[in-house]
Design a protein around this motif. Structure first.
Motif, PDB file in Angstrom:
ATOM      1  N   SER B 262       0.522  -1.226  -0.415  1.00  0.00           N
ATOM      2  CA  SER B 262       0.116  -0.167  -0.379  1.00  0.00           C
ATOM      3  C   SER B 262       0.777   0.405   0.324  1.00  0.00           C
ATOM      4  CB  SER B 262      -0.717  -0.270   1.479  1.00  0.00           C
ATOM      5  OG  SER B 262      -0.681   1.167   2.651  1.00  0.00           O
ATOM      6  N   ASP B 263       0.611   1.995  -0.290  1.00  0.00           N
ATOM      7  CA  ASP B 263       1.354   3.813  -0.735  1.00  0.00           C
ATOM      8  C   ASP B 263       1.207   4.002   0.336  1.00  0.00           C
ATOM      9  OD1 ASP B 263       1.302   6.385  -0.902  1.00  0.00           O
ATOM     10  OD2 ASP B 263       1.567   5.844  -3.107  1.00  0.00           O
ATOM     11  N   GLU B 264       2.020   5.000   0.236  1.00  0.00           N
ATOM     12  CA  GLU B 264       2.712   5.745   2.010  1.00  0.00           C
ATOM     13  C   GLU B 264       1.323   6.171   2.443  1.00  0.00           C
ATOM     14  OE1 GLU B 264       7.037   7.529   3.782  1.00  0.00           O
ATOM     15  OE2 GLU B 264       5.765   8.435   1.781  1.00  0.00           O
ATOM     16  N   LEU B 265       0.411   7.580   1.881  1.00  0.00           N
ATOM     17  CA  LEU B 265      -0.350   8.179   2.062  1.00  0.00           C
ATOM     18  C   LEU B 265      -1.644   7.679   2.268  1.00  0.00           C
ATOM     19  CD1 LEU B 265       1.413  11.393   0.564  1.00  0.00           C
ATOM     20  CD2 LEU B 265       1.414  10.557   3.056  1.00  0.00           C
ATOM     21  N   ASN B 266      -1.952   6.573   1.797  1.00  0.00           N
ATOM     22  CA  ASN B 266      -3.073   5.464   1.297  1.00  0.00           C
ATOM     23  C   ASN B 266      -4.369   6.229   2.453  1.00  0.00           C
ATOM     24  OD1 ASN B 266      -3.468   4.598  -0.904  1.00  0.00           O
ATOM     25  ND2 ASN B 266      -2.611   2.677  -0.466  1.00  0.00           N
ATOM     26  N   THR B 280      -0.436  -9.581   5.282  1.00  0.00           N
ATOM     27  CA  THR B 280       0.910  -8.725   5.690  1.00  0.00           C
ATOM     28  C   THR B 280       0.905  -7.428   4.808  1.00  0.00           C
ATOM     29  OG1 THR B 280       2.059 -11.146   5.911  1.00  0.00           O
ATOM     30  CG2 THR B 280       3.239  -8.788   6.029  1.00  0.00           C
ATOM     31  N   ILE B 281       1.346  -6.098   5.092  1.00  0.00           N
ATOM     32  CA  ILE B 281       1.265  -5.024   4.695  1.00  0.00           C
ATOM     33  C   ILE B 281       3.056  -4.485   4.613  1.00  0.00           C
ATOM     34  CG2 ILE B 281      -0.022  -2.980   4.974  1.00  0.00           C
ATOM     35  CD1 ILE B 281      -1.761  -3.737   6.615  1.00  0.00           C
ATOM     36  N   ARG B 282       3.059  -4.374   3.301  1.00  0.00           N
ATOM     37  CA  ARG B 282       4.512  -3.643   3.263  1.00  0.00           C
ATOM     38  C   ARG B 282       3.823  -2.125   2.409  1.00  0.00           C
ATOM     39  NH1 ARG B 282       7.739  -9.214   1.540  1.00  0.00           N
ATOM     40  NH2 ARG B 282       7.598  -9.566   3.593  1.00  0.00           N
ATOM     41  N   VAL B 283       4.527  -0.856   3.017  1.00  0.00           N
ATOM     42  CA  VAL B 283       4.685   0.317   2.853  1.00  0.00           C
ATOM     43  C   VAL B 283       5.431   1.065   1.602  1.00  0.00           C
ATOM     44  CG1 VAL B 283       4.278   2.847   3.281  1.00  0.00           C
ATOM     45  CG2 VAL B 283       3.356   0.704   4.158  1.00  0.00           C
ATOM     46  N   PHE B 284       4.965   0.893   0.292  1.00  0.00           N
ATOM     47  CA  PHE B 284       6.029   1.785  -0.461  1.00  0.00           C
ATOM     48  C   PHE B 284       6.145   3.169  -0.581  1.00  0.00           C
ATOM     49  CE2 PHE B 284       3.686   2.978  -3.870  1.00  0.00           C
ATOM     50  CZ  PHE B 284       2.829   1.915  -4.139  1.00  0.00           C
ATOM     51  N   HIS B 286       5.570   6.731  -1.439  1.00  0.00           N
ATOM     52  CA  HIS B 286       5.135   7.414  -1.814  1.00  0.00           C
ATOM     53  C   HIS B 286       4.686   7.820  -3.913  1.00  0.00           C
ATOM     54  CE1 HIS B 286       1.278  10.517  -3.440  1.00  0.00           C
ATOM     55  NE2 HIS B 286       1.805  11.773  -3.480  1.00  0.00           N
ATOM     56  N   ASN B 287       3.747   7.203  -4.450  1.00  0.00           N
ATOM     57  CA  ASN B 287       4.169   7.464  -5.627  1.00  0.00           C
ATOM     58  C   ASN B 287       5.711   6.447  -6.505  1.00  0.00           C
ATOM     59  OD1 ASN B 287       1.976   7.685  -7.958  1.00  0.00           O
ATOM     60  ND2 ASN B 287       1.679  10.136  -7.239  1.00  0.00           N
ATOM     61  N   ASN B 288       6.312   6.004  -5.810  1.00  0.00           N
ATOM     62  CA  ASN B 288       7.281   5.869  -6.146  1.00  0.00           C
ATOM     63  C   ASN B 288       7.273   4.685  -7.007  1.00  0.00           C
ATOM     64  OD1 ASN B 288      10.214   5.606  -6.335  1.00  0.00           O
ATOM     65  ND2 ASN B 288      10.553   6.608  -4.636  1.00  0.00           N
ATOM     66  N   MET B 289       7.973   4.449  -8.291  1.00  0.00           N
ATOM     67  CA  MET B 289       8.207   3.275  -8.847  1.00  0.00           C
ATOM     68  C   MET B 289       9.169   2.804  -8.844  1.00  0.00           C
ATOM     69  SD  MET B 289       4.630   2.938  -9.774  1.00  0.00           S
ATOM     70  CE  MET B 289       4.411   4.212  -9.070  1.00  0.00           C
ATOM     71  N   GLN B 290       9.679   2.948  -8.296  1.00  0.00           N
ATOM     72  CA  GLN B 290      10.630   2.173  -8.374  1.00  0.00           C
ATOM     73  C   GLN B 290      10.892   1.059  -6.504  1.00  0.00           C
ATOM     74  OE1 GLN B 290      11.469   5.203  -9.297  1.00  0.00           O
ATOM     75  NE2 GLN B 290      12.765   5.771 -10.446  1.00  0.00           N
ATOM     76  N   SER B 291      10.252   2.001  -5.985  1.00  0.00           N
ATOM     77  CA  SER B 291      10.306   1.274  -4.241  1.00  0.00           C
ATOM     78  C   SER B 291       9.348   0.557  -3.954  1.00  0.00           C
ATOM     79  CB  SER B 291      10.110   2.414  -3.321  1.00  0.00           C
ATOM     80  OG  SER B 291       9.184   2.111  -2.405  1.00  0.00           O
TER      81      SER B 291
END
Lengths: 128, 564
Positions: B262-266, B280-284, B286-291
């Motif tokens: 899920s995105d950082e700023l959801n 399990t939740i992992r956060v990438f 915000h809007n960062n496709m490399q992450s």
């Protein structure tokens, strides 16, 4: 927009707009201005408020002080406490500097003159 | 569509291999096949804009987002302001504790002093000592329809915002820059209101049951078919509350052994739904496709944490427009990643449905993509349709499964008939099926308003976040006292704005959020912009350090410029 481009090589007089703006708005004080800084300055000028007299300007400065320190949201008695503490701290700093800075400056000057004065004497002694 | 996506992937691969300098080696070493991983490049220190799209072949039009960095002196002064307010907070808490001043906060009775404490005092420190002092900017009661102009109930407080009293007067015709009214359907006259009135006369206002039992009206079926046709999906299902759509349906789809990226700023509803599901939740970032790509690759390579079994499902959860930042999701890249790594995509179009795209069909329409690529399309009817509720659209099997297994479908009361009719009428207007051009006019008006508003604010020198096409415009305030001052000064000038601070935003990045609407005329926007500029000068909010294009120097002649 052809006449309005300013090439960096063209030397402008230093801060030609200074006489019109208040000192605190003068971002680039006395340097030849490049295009980007001139637009900033122009925008600051355009953004300037119209102050009718000094009292209004001082009131606005006090308002900025309230906003920046965050005191604006506090109740009046809290504002008074903070203002009195800050004022007494500043007054103490001013008083201490008034009393002690001349003494320190004099001592420092004597110290450095002592070193260089001694050097000059010793070189004179060597040469003669 | 799949063919072009594959060819783009191949082209992307080829471009990357040559740019990374990693040639195909003959002795079988593992090559770096990642799509979007870039070597670290030097970034201009001014912008936090590290998400520059390197795969611009996926985008049909330029994707311009800006998140200008906080000036250092502003950050320092903001922290200083918060520090001073914290000290005063401690002082007030001390006075309240020793009963020197009256305590308005809930406290236990004297007889319960030896029990386990019921109220944890320190958790509400921020609420008691900062939020309460500027509370008059929120929860303002409205007494008219929240269209382009709104009426507010005037209220005064005698004890510094702990209690409010209504004076009995009404502040009329406040320009409404805070309501989510993107297409202007919040109105009490017109086709939508008349149709809703007719339906109320036929069905009444309440339903009195859940969808499963006796609450499934024919108007609900009609609405769901219309929503499916609007989105371009096989089937859709509607719920009574947008928040509940997210928080009750994600647990129905995901469970233990699944992975949610899920995105950082959801939004909180997505976070709550993800947590309730037990996966399990992992956060990438915000809007960062490399992450996001890194997380996907790690998930597929390493599997579940201890057993290293493959994940049952991987779900990528993103939003169409992020309402606090005004940024738009990079949907083409997300879809390319999803297809490459075989994950599922959950797209929450709460703010973007109806507001983006040439036909108003949301962020999928905006990028010109196929709606069949998004597995679960979720959205709300609150923002652009002037109603309430949420929907989920996707394949028929998915929606049939949700009808049986979602908590919201089985236990929540179904949508009220006039609200459902409002959705039907407004959607038909947007699609143009009512025979008028009202929908197309409103869409065009919204995009024109958005462009104009953003451009003018940018020229004035404010720091504005977000994409150039998003109708949500956050304007940065930073300092805590300016949050309260901005809200109050704008109300004095008859403009209603929403200001946001911690905890909805990071602590120093408080902002004022404007929502541009198609119902705003050019005059209203000009009035609002003049007032914003005035307040910006008064409060010194024009922090932007960008180079501005030179304005036309009509007010200052060329000769005076070159004189001494």
């Amino acid at each position: 927009m052809a006449g309005t481009e300013v090439r960096p090589s063209q030397r402008l007089p230093p801060c030609l707009l200074c006489k019109d703006c208040f000192l605190f708005l003068c971002v680039n004080k006395h340097r030849p201005m490049h295009r980007s800084s001139r637009t900033l300055h122009l925008r600051d000028l355009r953004a300037r408020m119209n102050f009718k007299n000094l009292r209004e300007y001082l009131a606005w400065l006090y308002y900025q002080y309230l906003l920046i320190t965050g005191i604006y949201v506090l109740e009046p008695w809290e504002k008074s406490i903070f203002n009195s503490i800050l004022f007494s701290a500043i007054a103490m700093v001013v008083y201490t500097s008034y009393v002690f800075v001349p003494i320190h400056v004099r001592l420092a000057l004597e110290f450095f003159l002592g070193i260089f004065g001694g050097q000059l004497e010793s070189t004179m002694a060597l040469m003669t | 569509m799949t063919e072009s996506a594959t060819s783009k992937l191949l082209n992307g691969d080829i471009c990357h291999r040559t740019s990374n300098g990693k040639k195909a080696s003959k002795n079988g070493f593992v090559k770096d096949h990642s799509l979007f991983e870039q070597p670290q490049k030097y970034r201009r220190p001014r912008d936090k804009n590290q998400n520059v799209p390197h795969n611009s072949s996926l985008y049909k039009k330029p994707f311009v987002e800006s998140f200008e960095e906080t000036p250092l002196w502003v950050a320092v002064l903001t922290y200083m302001g918060y520090g001073i307010l914290t000290i005063f907070g401690y002082l007030r808490d001390f006075l309240r504790h020793w009963n020197i001043e009256k305590c308005h906060v809930a406290r236990e009775r004297d007889e319960q002093k030896d029990f386990v404490p019921l109220y944890q005092d320190f958790e509400n420190f921020y609420t008691r000592n900062l939020y309460m002092r500027i509370r008059d900017n929120w929860n303002r009661p409205i007494c008219s329809v929240p269209g382009a102009k709104v009426d507010l109930v005037e209220r005064v407080t005698r004890d510094y915002n702990w209690t409010f009293e209504h004076t009995g007067k009404v502040v009329k015709d406040v320009i409404n820059m805070g309501s989510y009214n993107y297409l202007g359907f919040a109105e009490n006259t017109g086709a939508c209101a008349d149709a809703a009135l007719e339906v109320t006369k036929m069905y009444g206002a309440g339903v009195g049951s859940t969808r499963c039992e006796m609450g499934n009206l024919d108007i609900h079926e009609e609405m769901e078919q219309l929503v499916a046709r609007f989105l371009g999906v096989e089937s859709a299902m509607a719920f009574g509350m947008g928040f509940a759509t997210n928080s009750m349906n994600i647990p129905a789809l995901m469970g233990k052994g699944c992975l949610i990226l899920s995105d950082e700023l959801n939004h909180t509803s997505l976070v709550l739904g993800a947590r309730l599901s037990g996966s399990t939740i992992r956060v990438f970032k915000h809007n960062n496709m490399q992450s996001l790509e890194k997380l996907l690759r790690d998930a597929i390579v390493h599997g579940q944490p201890r057993t290293h079994r493959p994940w049952k499902k991987i779900l990528i959860v993103v939003e169409g427009i992020y309402s606090m930042e005004g940024s738009i999701v990079r949907l083409p890249e997300v879809i390319a990643l999803k297809k490459r790594y075989k994950a599922y995509l959950y797209l929450d179009e709460a703010h973007s449905i109806g507001a983006l795209g040439p036909n108003g069909r949301g962020v999928v329409d905006y990028f010109g993509l196929d709606s069949k690529d998004v597995d679960i399309m979720m959205g709300t009817f609150t923002k652009s349709f002037g109603a309430a509720g949420g929907y989920i659209g996707g394949k028929k099997e998915l929606i049939d499964y949700l009808r049986r297994h979602s908590h919201s479908a089985m236990y929540a009361t179904s949508m009220s008939p006039p609200v459902a009719q409002q959705i039907i009428t407004s959607m038909k207007i947007i699609m143009g099926e009512d025979g008028t051009t009202l929908g197309a006019d409103r869409l065009r008006q919204l995009s024109q308003n958005t462009t104009y508003f953003r451009r003018r604010l940018h020229e004035m020198g404010f720091i504005i976040y977000g994409n150039e096409d998003s109708p949500v415009v956050p304007l940065m305030l930073y300092m805590p006292a300016k949050i309260g001052a901005f809200g109050r000064e704008m109300l004095k000038r008859n403009i209603g704005t929403v200001v946001v601070g911690f905890p909805a935003t990071p602590i120093i990045e408080s902002r004022a959020r404007f929502c541009v609407s198609a119902a705003h005329t050019r005059e209203m926007l000009d009035t609002a912009l003049e007032a914003i500029s005035e307040v910006g000068d008064l409060l010194q909010l024009k922090y932007s350090r960008r180079e501005q294009p030179l304005p036309s120097l009509g007010w200052m002649s060329e000769e005076s410029l070159l004189q001494d």
